[in-house]
Enzyme design. Structure first.
Site, PDB file in Angstrom:
ATOM      1  CB  SER A   1      -0.820   0.096   1.284  1.00  0.00           C
ATOM      2  OG  SER A   1      -1.701   1.070   1.359  1.00  0.00           O
TER       3      SER A   1
ATOM      4  CE1 TYR B   1      -3.638  -2.040   5.624  1.00  0.00           C
ATOM      5  CE2 TYR B   1      -2.607  -0.114   4.783  1.00  0.00           C
ATOM      6  CZ  TYR B   1      -3.250  -1.258   4.284  1.00  0.00           C
ATOM      7  OH  TYR B   1      -3.500  -1.689   3.222  1.00  0.00           O
TER       8      TYR B   1
ATOM      9  CE  LYS C   1      -1.117  -3.970   3.826  1.00  0.00           C
ATOM     10  NZ  LYS C   1      -1.111  -5.210   3.008  1.00  0.00           N
TER      11      LYS C   1
END
Length: 311
Positions: A144, A165, A169
Protein backbone atom coordinates in the site's frame (compact mmCIF):
# COMPACT_ATOMS: atom_id res chain seq x y z
CA UNK A 1 5.27 -16.15 -17.74
CA UNK A 2 3.27 -15.04 -20.76
CA UNK A 3 1.07 -18.09 -21.27
CA UNK A 4 -1.17 -18.56 -18.23
CA UNK A 5 -3.28 -21.41 -19.60
CA UNK A 6 -3.24 -24.50 -17.42
CA UNK A 7 -1.09 -22.87 -14.75
CA UNK A 8 -2.22 -22.55 -11.12
CA UNK A 9 -2.59 -19.46 -8.94
CA UNK A 10 -3.05 -19.33 -5.17
CA UNK A 11 -4.59 -16.18 -3.70
CA UNK A 12 -4.96 -15.49 0.02
CA UNK A 13 -7.68 -13.13 1.13
CA UNK A 14 -9.58 -14.57 -1.82
CA UNK A 15 -13.14 -14.42 -0.51
CA UNK A 16 -13.65 -10.83 -1.63
CA UNK A 17 -12.09 -7.55 -2.67
CA UNK A 18 -8.75 -7.62 -4.47
CA UNK A 19 -8.33 -11.34 -3.80
CA UNK A 20 -11.53 -12.37 -5.53
CA UNK A 21 -10.76 -10.01 -8.42
CA UNK A 22 -7.34 -11.62 -8.78
CA UNK A 23 -8.89 -15.07 -8.84
CA UNK A 24 -11.35 -13.99 -11.52
CA UNK A 25 -8.61 -12.38 -13.63
CA UNK A 26 -6.34 -15.42 -13.37
CA UNK A 27 -9.24 -17.74 -14.19
CA UNK A 28 -10.22 -15.76 -17.27
CA UNK A 29 -6.62 -16.06 -18.42
CA UNK A 30 -7.00 -19.85 -18.31
CA UNK A 31 -5.45 -20.59 -14.93
CA UNK A 32 -6.61 -22.94 -12.21
CA UNK A 33 -7.42 -20.91 -9.12
CA UNK A 34 -7.04 -21.69 -5.42
CA UNK A 35 -8.74 -19.10 -3.24
CA UNK A 36 -7.81 -19.04 0.45
CA UNK A 37 -9.55 -17.12 3.19
CA UNK A 38 -10.36 -17.37 6.88
CA UNK A 39 -14.06 -16.67 6.19
CA UNK A 40 -15.60 -19.98 5.12
CA UNK A 41 -19.01 -18.93 3.78
CA UNK A 42 -17.82 -15.93 1.70
CA UNK A 43 -15.03 -18.15 0.39
CA UNK A 44 -17.51 -20.77 -0.79
CA UNK A 45 -19.56 -18.08 -2.50
CA UNK A 46 -16.47 -16.66 -4.22
CA UNK A 47 -15.56 -20.11 -5.56
CA UNK A 48 -19.11 -20.63 -6.81
CA UNK A 49 -18.97 -17.29 -8.60
CA UNK A 50 -15.79 -18.30 -10.42
CA UNK A 51 -17.16 -21.75 -11.20
CA UNK A 52 -20.25 -20.16 -12.77
CA UNK A 53 -17.87 -18.51 -15.26
CA UNK A 54 -16.37 -21.87 -16.11
CA UNK A 55 -13.21 -21.24 -14.10
CA UNK A 56 -11.53 -24.24 -12.48
CA UNK A 57 -11.44 -23.09 -8.87
CA UNK A 58 -11.30 -24.42 -5.37
CA UNK A 59 -11.40 -22.83 -1.93
CA UNK A 60 -9.29 -23.67 1.10
CA UNK A 61 -10.18 -22.17 4.46
CA UNK A 62 -6.89 -20.72 5.65
CA UNK A 63 -5.71 -18.63 8.57
CA UNK A 64 -2.56 -16.90 7.37
CA UNK A 65 -1.50 -16.17 10.95
CA UNK A 66 -1.14 -19.93 11.51
CA UNK A 67 1.87 -21.57 9.86
CA UNK A 68 0.27 -25.03 9.87
CA UNK A 69 -2.78 -23.63 8.10
CA UNK A 70 -0.70 -22.03 5.31
CA UNK A 71 1.37 -25.18 4.97
CA UNK A 72 -1.87 -27.14 4.58
CA UNK A 73 -2.96 -24.66 1.89
CA UNK A 74 0.19 -25.36 -0.11
CA UNK A 75 -0.34 -29.10 0.20
CA UNK A 76 -4.00 -28.76 -0.82
CA UNK A 77 -3.04 -26.77 -3.92
CA UNK A 78 -0.49 -29.40 -4.95
CA UNK A 79 -2.90 -32.25 -4.27
CA UNK A 80 -5.58 -30.63 -6.44
CA UNK A 81 -3.56 -29.26 -9.35
CA UNK A 82 -0.07 -30.78 -9.07
CA UNK A 83 1.81 -27.48 -9.21
CA UNK A 84 1.67 -23.83 -8.21
CA UNK A 85 2.90 -21.05 -10.48
CA UNK A 86 1.64 -17.80 -8.95
CA UNK A 87 1.24 -17.04 -5.24
CA UNK A 88 -0.49 -13.84 -4.17
CA UNK A 89 0.05 -13.02 -0.50
CA UNK A 90 -2.93 -10.70 -0.43
CA UNK A 91 -4.73 -11.36 2.86
CA UNK A 92 -4.76 -8.30 5.07
CA UNK A 93 -6.49 -6.53 7.90
CA UNK A 94 -7.14 -2.82 8.05
CA UNK A 95 -6.97 -0.17 10.71
CA UNK A 96 -8.86 -0.75 13.95
CA UNK A 97 -6.73 1.41 16.27
CA UNK A 98 -7.73 4.84 17.50
CA UNK A 99 -5.85 7.73 19.03
CA UNK A 100 -2.13 8.35 19.00
CA UNK A 101 0.43 5.61 18.41
CA UNK A 102 1.25 5.25 22.10
CA UNK A 103 -2.46 4.77 22.81
CA UNK A 104 -2.99 1.92 20.34
CA UNK A 105 -4.23 -1.32 21.86
CA UNK A 106 -1.49 -3.97 21.95
CA UNK A 107 -4.04 -6.43 20.59
CA UNK A 108 -4.36 -4.22 17.50
CA UNK A 109 -0.60 -4.38 16.95
CA UNK A 110 -0.55 -8.16 17.32
CA UNK A 111 -3.45 -8.67 14.93
CA UNK A 112 -2.04 -6.34 12.27
CA UNK A 113 1.46 -7.79 12.45
CA UNK A 114 0.28 -11.41 12.48
CA UNK A 115 -1.97 -11.01 9.42
CA UNK A 116 -0.19 -8.40 7.33
CA UNK A 117 3.42 -9.36 8.03
CA UNK A 118 3.61 -12.93 9.34
CA UNK A 119 0.91 -13.89 6.86
CA UNK A 120 3.27 -12.89 4.05
CA UNK A 121 6.22 -14.61 5.75
CA UNK A 122 4.19 -17.81 6.05
CA UNK A 123 3.19 -17.60 2.38
CA UNK A 124 6.80 -17.16 1.31
CA UNK A 125 8.04 -20.00 3.50
CA UNK A 126 5.32 -22.41 2.35
CA UNK A 127 5.37 -21.73 -1.38
CA UNK A 128 8.80 -20.48 -2.42
CA UNK A 129 10.46 -23.91 -1.95
CA UNK A 130 7.78 -25.36 -4.24
CA UNK A 131 8.45 -22.71 -6.87
CA UNK A 132 12.21 -23.17 -6.56
CA UNK A 133 11.90 -26.91 -7.12
CA UNK A 134 9.90 -26.17 -10.29
CA UNK A 135 12.42 -23.54 -11.33
CA UNK A 136 9.71 -21.04 -12.18
CA UNK A 137 6.94 -19.05 -10.57
CA UNK A 138 5.90 -15.68 -9.21
CA UNK A 139 5.25 -14.33 -5.71
CA UNK A 140 3.11 -11.20 -5.53
CA UNK A 141 2.81 -9.40 -2.18
CA UNK A 142 0.08 -6.80 -1.73
CA UNK A 143 1.40 -3.54 -0.31
CA UNK A 144 0.00 0.00 0.00
CA UNK A 145 1.14 3.55 -0.57
CA UNK A 146 0.11 4.08 3.06
CA UNK A 147 3.34 2.69 4.48
CA UNK A 148 5.01 1.58 1.28
CA UNK A 149 5.44 5.23 0.30
CA UNK A 150 5.01 6.90 3.69
CA UNK A 151 2.50 6.65 6.54
CA UNK A 152 -0.61 8.78 6.27
CA UNK A 153 -0.41 11.27 9.13
CA UNK A 154 -4.04 12.24 9.61
CA UNK A 155 -6.70 9.64 9.04
CA UNK A 156 -9.86 9.61 7.00
CA UNK A 157 -11.98 10.31 10.09
CA UNK A 158 -10.00 13.40 11.04
CA UNK A 159 -7.78 12.21 13.90
CA UNK A 160 -4.28 10.76 13.77
CA UNK A 161 -4.14 7.83 11.40
CA UNK A 162 -3.33 4.43 12.83
CA UNK A 163 0.33 3.53 12.87
CA UNK A 164 -0.36 -0.22 12.76
CA UNK A 165 -1.43 -0.55 9.13
CA UNK A 166 1.32 1.53 7.46
CA UNK A 167 3.99 -0.06 9.64
CA UNK A 168 2.95 -3.50 8.40
CA UNK A 169 2.85 -2.39 4.78
CA UNK A 170 6.32 -0.85 5.05
CA UNK A 171 7.41 -4.27 6.30
CA UNK A 172 5.76 -5.98 3.31
CA UNK A 173 7.75 -3.80 0.92
CA UNK A 174 11.00 -4.59 2.74
CA UNK A 175 10.15 -8.30 2.75
CA UNK A 176 9.49 -8.27 -0.97
CA UNK A 177 12.69 -6.36 -1.76
CA UNK A 178 14.63 -8.87 0.31
CA UNK A 179 12.87 -11.79 -1.35
CA UNK A 180 13.69 -10.36 -4.79
CA UNK A 181 17.37 -10.11 -3.87
CA UNK A 182 17.56 -13.57 -2.33
CA UNK A 183 15.91 -15.15 -5.37
CA UNK A 184 18.30 -13.31 -7.67
CA UNK A 185 21.24 -14.70 -5.71
CA UNK A 186 20.12 -18.29 -6.37
CA UNK A 187 19.92 -17.83 -10.14
CA UNK A 188 16.37 -19.18 -10.19
CA UNK A 189 13.60 -18.19 -12.57
CA UNK A 190 11.28 -17.55 -9.61
CA UNK A 191 10.36 -13.88 -9.36
CA UNK A 192 9.09 -11.54 -6.64
CA UNK A 193 6.73 -8.61 -7.16
CA UNK A 194 5.06 -5.97 -5.01
CA UNK A 195 1.51 -4.78 -5.74
CA UNK A 196 0.44 -1.22 -4.98
CA UNK A 197 -3.30 -1.26 -5.75
CA UNK A 198 -3.65 2.54 -5.67
CA UNK A 199 -6.80 4.58 -5.63
CA UNK A 200 -9.79 4.33 -3.32
CA UNK A 201 -10.90 0.72 -3.07
CA UNK A 202 -14.34 -0.60 -2.21
CA UNK A 203 -13.27 -3.60 -0.12
CA UNK A 204 -14.00 -5.04 3.29
CA UNK A 205 -10.62 -3.97 4.67
CA UNK A 206 -12.19 -0.70 5.84
CA UNK A 207 -14.40 -2.72 8.20
CA UNK A 208 -12.01 -5.46 9.29
CA UNK A 209 -13.32 -5.14 12.84
CA UNK A 210 -16.44 -7.05 11.79
CA UNK A 211 -14.38 -10.25 11.53
CA UNK A 212 -11.93 -9.75 14.36
CA UNK A 213 -10.86 -13.12 15.86
CA UNK A 214 -11.47 -13.65 19.55
CA UNK A 215 -7.79 -14.23 20.23
CA UNK A 216 -7.12 -10.65 19.11
CA UNK A 217 -10.02 -9.16 21.03
CA UNK A 218 -9.54 -5.55 22.05
CA UNK A 219 -8.28 -5.02 25.57
CA UNK A 220 -9.17 -1.31 25.71
CA UNK A 221 -12.55 0.39 25.64
CA UNK A 222 -13.09 2.32 22.41
CA UNK A 223 -13.75 6.04 22.64
CA UNK A 224 -15.00 6.42 19.09
CA UNK A 225 -17.26 4.31 16.84
CA UNK A 226 -15.70 1.69 14.63
CA UNK A 227 -14.82 2.89 11.13
CA UNK A 228 -17.22 2.14 8.28
CA UNK A 229 -16.64 2.67 4.57
CA UNK A 230 -19.82 4.74 4.36
CA UNK A 231 -18.55 6.97 7.16
CA UNK A 232 -15.20 7.47 5.47
CA UNK A 233 -16.85 8.36 2.15
CA UNK A 234 -19.17 10.82 3.88
CA UNK A 235 -16.23 12.55 5.51
CA UNK A 236 -14.32 12.85 2.26
CA UNK A 237 -17.37 14.23 0.51
CA UNK A 238 -17.97 16.73 3.32
CA UNK A 239 -14.38 17.93 2.87
CA UNK A 240 -14.99 18.50 -0.82
CA UNK A 241 -13.03 15.46 -1.95
CA UNK A 242 -15.20 13.41 -4.28
CA UNK A 243 -14.61 9.68 -3.94
CA UNK A 244 -14.25 7.58 -7.07
CA UNK A 245 -13.55 3.91 -6.51
CA UNK A 246 -10.82 2.18 -8.48
CA UNK A 247 -12.09 -0.91 -10.26
CA UNK A 248 -10.82 -4.06 -8.56
CA UNK A 249 -10.57 -5.68 -11.98
CA UNK A 250 -8.15 -2.90 -12.95
CA UNK A 251 -6.02 -3.77 -9.91
CA UNK A 252 -6.04 -7.45 -10.88
CA UNK A 253 -5.00 -6.59 -14.42
CA UNK A 254 -1.93 -4.81 -12.99
CA UNK A 255 -0.86 -8.19 -11.64
CA UNK A 256 -1.47 -10.16 -14.83
CA UNK A 257 0.35 -7.52 -16.89
CA UNK A 258 3.13 -7.26 -14.30
CA UNK A 259 3.77 -10.98 -14.32
CA UNK A 260 3.82 -11.11 -18.11
CA UNK A 261 6.28 -8.19 -18.20
CA UNK A 262 8.28 -9.48 -15.20
CA UNK A 263 7.70 -6.12 -13.48
CA UNK A 264 8.75 -5.84 -9.81
CA UNK A 265 6.68 -2.70 -9.13
CA UNK A 266 3.07 -3.50 -9.96
CA UNK A 267 1.54 -0.04 -10.02
CA UNK A 268 -0.85 2.00 -12.13
CA UNK A 269 -0.01 5.17 -14.07
CA UNK A 270 1.63 8.06 -12.18
CA UNK A 271 -0.66 10.01 -9.83
CA UNK A 272 -0.17 13.01 -7.55
CA UNK A 273 0.45 10.50 -4.75
CA UNK A 274 3.78 9.65 -6.41
CA UNK A 275 5.00 13.06 -5.32
CA UNK A 276 5.23 11.68 -1.80
CA UNK A 277 8.04 9.38 -2.95
CA UNK A 278 9.99 12.28 -4.47
CA UNK A 279 9.42 14.46 -1.41
CA UNK A 280 10.53 11.67 0.90
CA UNK A 281 13.71 11.08 -1.10
CA UNK A 282 14.43 14.82 -1.03
CA UNK A 283 13.90 14.91 2.74
CA UNK A 284 16.31 12.02 3.26
CA UNK A 285 18.97 13.38 0.94
CA UNK A 286 18.65 16.86 2.41
CA UNK A 287 18.60 15.58 5.99
CA UNK A 288 15.38 17.54 6.45
CA UNK A 289 12.08 17.19 8.28
CA UNK A 290 9.53 14.59 7.12
CA UNK A 291 7.34 17.19 5.45
CA UNK A 292 6.08 14.62 2.95
CA UNK A 293 3.64 13.05 5.42
CA UNK A 294 0.10 13.22 4.06
CA UNK A 295 -3.00 14.72 5.63
CA UNK A 296 -5.72 13.10 3.56
CA UNK A 297 -8.33 15.69 4.49
CA UNK A 298 -6.09 18.75 4.70
CA UNK A 299 -3.29 19.73 2.38
CA UNK A 300 -4.00 16.87 -0.04
CA UNK A 301 -7.79 16.68 0.18
CA UNK A 302 -8.12 17.31 -3.56
CA UNK A 303 -6.12 14.14 -4.18
CA UNK A 304 -8.04 12.03 -1.69
CA UNK A 305 -8.80 9.32 -4.22
CA UNK A 306 -5.10 8.74 -4.80
CA UNK A 307 -3.75 9.20 -1.29
CA UNK A 308 -6.54 7.91 0.92
CA UNK A 309 -7.10 4.66 -0.87
CA UNK A 310 -6.24 2.33 1.96
CA UNK A 311 -7.07 2.47 5.66
Amino acid sequence: MTDFRGKTAVVTGGAGGIGQALGRCFGRAGMNVVLADVLAEPLQEAVRTLADEGIEATGVVTDVTDWASVEALANAALDRFGAVHVVCNNAGTGAVSEGYLWEHDLADWRWGIDVNVLGVVHGIKAFVPILLEQGEGHVVNTCSGNGGFAPIARGAMGGPATAVYPMTKAAVLCLTESLYTHLQMTGTGVRAHVLFPGGFLNTGIWESWRHRPDRYAATQQRRTPETTLAGVVDRFEAAGAHVEFTSLDTVAELVIDGIAADRFWMMGPPTPADQVVSAKAASILGRGEPNYLVDVLGQHAKNASEEGGTP
